[in-house]
Design a protein around this motif. Sequence first.
Motif, short mmCIF file in Angstrom:
data_model
loop_
_atom_site.label_atom_id
_atom_site.label_comp_id
_atom_site.label_asym_id
_atom_site.label_seq_id
_atom_site.Cartn_x
_atom_site.Cartn_y
_atom_site.Cartn_z
N UNK A 117 0.71 -1.20 -0.48
CA UNK A 117 0.12 -0.15 -0.33
C UNK A 117 1.26 1.10 0.28
N UNK A 118 0.00 2.28 -0.61
CA UNK A 118 1.43 3.55 -0.90
C UNK A 118 0.03 4.82 0.17
N UNK A 119 0.92 5.61 0.33
CA UNK A 119 0.18 7.06 0.54
C UNK A 119 0.86 8.51 -0.06
N UNK A 120 0.13 8.40 -0.71
CA UNK A 120 0.78 10.32 -1.05
C UNK A 120 0.66 11.20 -0.19
N UNK A 121 1.10 12.43 0.05
CA UNK A 121 0.87 13.14 1.30
C UNK A 121 1.61 14.07 0.35
N UNK A 122 0.69 15.39 -0.22
CA UNK A 122 1.49 16.75 -0.64
C UNK A 122 1.22 17.78 0.33
N UNK A 123 2.21 18.89 -0.41
CA UNK A 123 2.43 19.90 0.71
C UNK A 123 2.55 20.85 -0.76
N UNK A 124 2.58 22.24 -0.69
CA UNK A 124 2.83 23.15 -1.12
C UNK A 124 3.64 24.82 -0.74
N UNK A 125 4.59 24.25 -0.33
CA UNK A 125 5.23 25.33 0.13
C UNK A 125 6.90 25.02 0.89
N UNK A 126 7.67 25.82 0.03
CA UNK A 126 9.21 24.97 -0.09
C UNK A 126 9.67 24.32 1.16
N UNK A 127 10.28 23.25 0.72
CA UNK A 127 10.53 22.19 1.45
C UNK A 127 10.22 22.23 2.74
N UNK A 128 8.56 21.87 1.98
CA UNK A 128 7.31 21.39 3.21
C UNK A 128 7.14 19.71 3.16
N UNK A 129 8.52 19.07 2.08
CA UNK A 129 8.12 17.05 2.53
C UNK A 129 8.95 17.15 2.98
N UNK A 130 9.86 17.63 4.06
CA UNK A 130 10.71 17.05 5.27
C UNK A 130 9.88 15.96 6.27
N UNK A 131 11.07 15.09 6.82
CA UNK A 131 10.34 14.44 7.71
C UNK A 131 9.55 15.02 9.08
N UNK A 132 10.06 16.32 9.37
CA UNK A 132 9.00 16.61 10.75
C UNK A 132 7.50 16.83 10.57
N UNK A 133 7.13 17.11 8.88
CA UNK A 133 5.97 17.77 8.34
C UNK A 133 4.90 17.05 9.01
N UNK A 134 5.22 15.93 8.40
CA UNK A 134 4.30 14.41 8.60
C UNK A 134 3.71 14.30 9.91
N UNK A 135 5.03 13.61 10.48
CA UNK A 135 5.34 13.06 11.86
C UNK A 135 4.30 13.39 12.92
N UNK A 136 3.81 14.38 12.89
CA UNK A 136 3.10 15.03 13.94
C UNK A 136 1.47 14.40 13.12
N UNK A 137 1.12 15.35 11.56
CA UNK A 137 -0.11 14.80 10.89
C UNK A 137 -0.73 13.28 10.82
N UNK A 138 -0.08 12.35 10.42
CA UNK A 138 -0.15 10.72 10.21
C UNK A 138 -0.90 10.65 12.00
N UNK A 139 -0.24 10.70 13.11
CA UNK A 139 -0.76 10.31 13.83
C UNK A 139 -1.90 10.56 14.29
N UNK A 140 -2.51 12.51 14.65
CA UNK A 140 -3.20 12.85 14.93
C UNK A 140 -4.24 11.96 13.94
N UNK A 141 -4.33 11.81 12.48
CA UNK A 141 -5.05 12.43 11.51
C UNK A 141 -5.38 10.35 12.02
#
Length: 138
Positions: free
Chosen positions: A104-128
């Motif tokens: 399985x794969x999950x695509x995460x998109x963001x629209x600001x420069x350098x926003x696909x770093x490691x810490x960006x989604x570490x908070x959002x995924x557990x919350x989601x």
Amino acid sequence: MRRNLIVLMKLGLLIISIQGTYGIKCWKCISDDCDGDPENNYKAEKVSCKKGESCLKVLYQMHDNKTRYESVIRTCSSGECVPTPLYEYDECLSKDHGYLVLGCSMRLCCHESMCNSSHVYTIYVPVLLCLSLFIQMI
């Protein structure tokens, strides 16, 4: 004086046209160890995306009865980035696909420069995940 003004105007137009052809900057890391902080990964690089592209982070999870394999890639999207809804990813992980290997794969998109770093989604995924479980209980 007039000649200098024309040169400055041409230079300004050139700068504007160059800026207009590029979009945001994103991390690019396509390797076996891109799940950590790209800032500390010599395989990760900063790249300029094309105009209209987004930063993309894809989480892959594959496993069979014995082995679990998780992978992360980071790059620019190819055109418009369409994120994978969390419920689709959860549903995919819970399904028996009838194959020897489940993936399985999950695509995460963001629209600001350098926003696909490691810490960006570490908070959002557990919350989601918690939010989706809460919604399912209702």
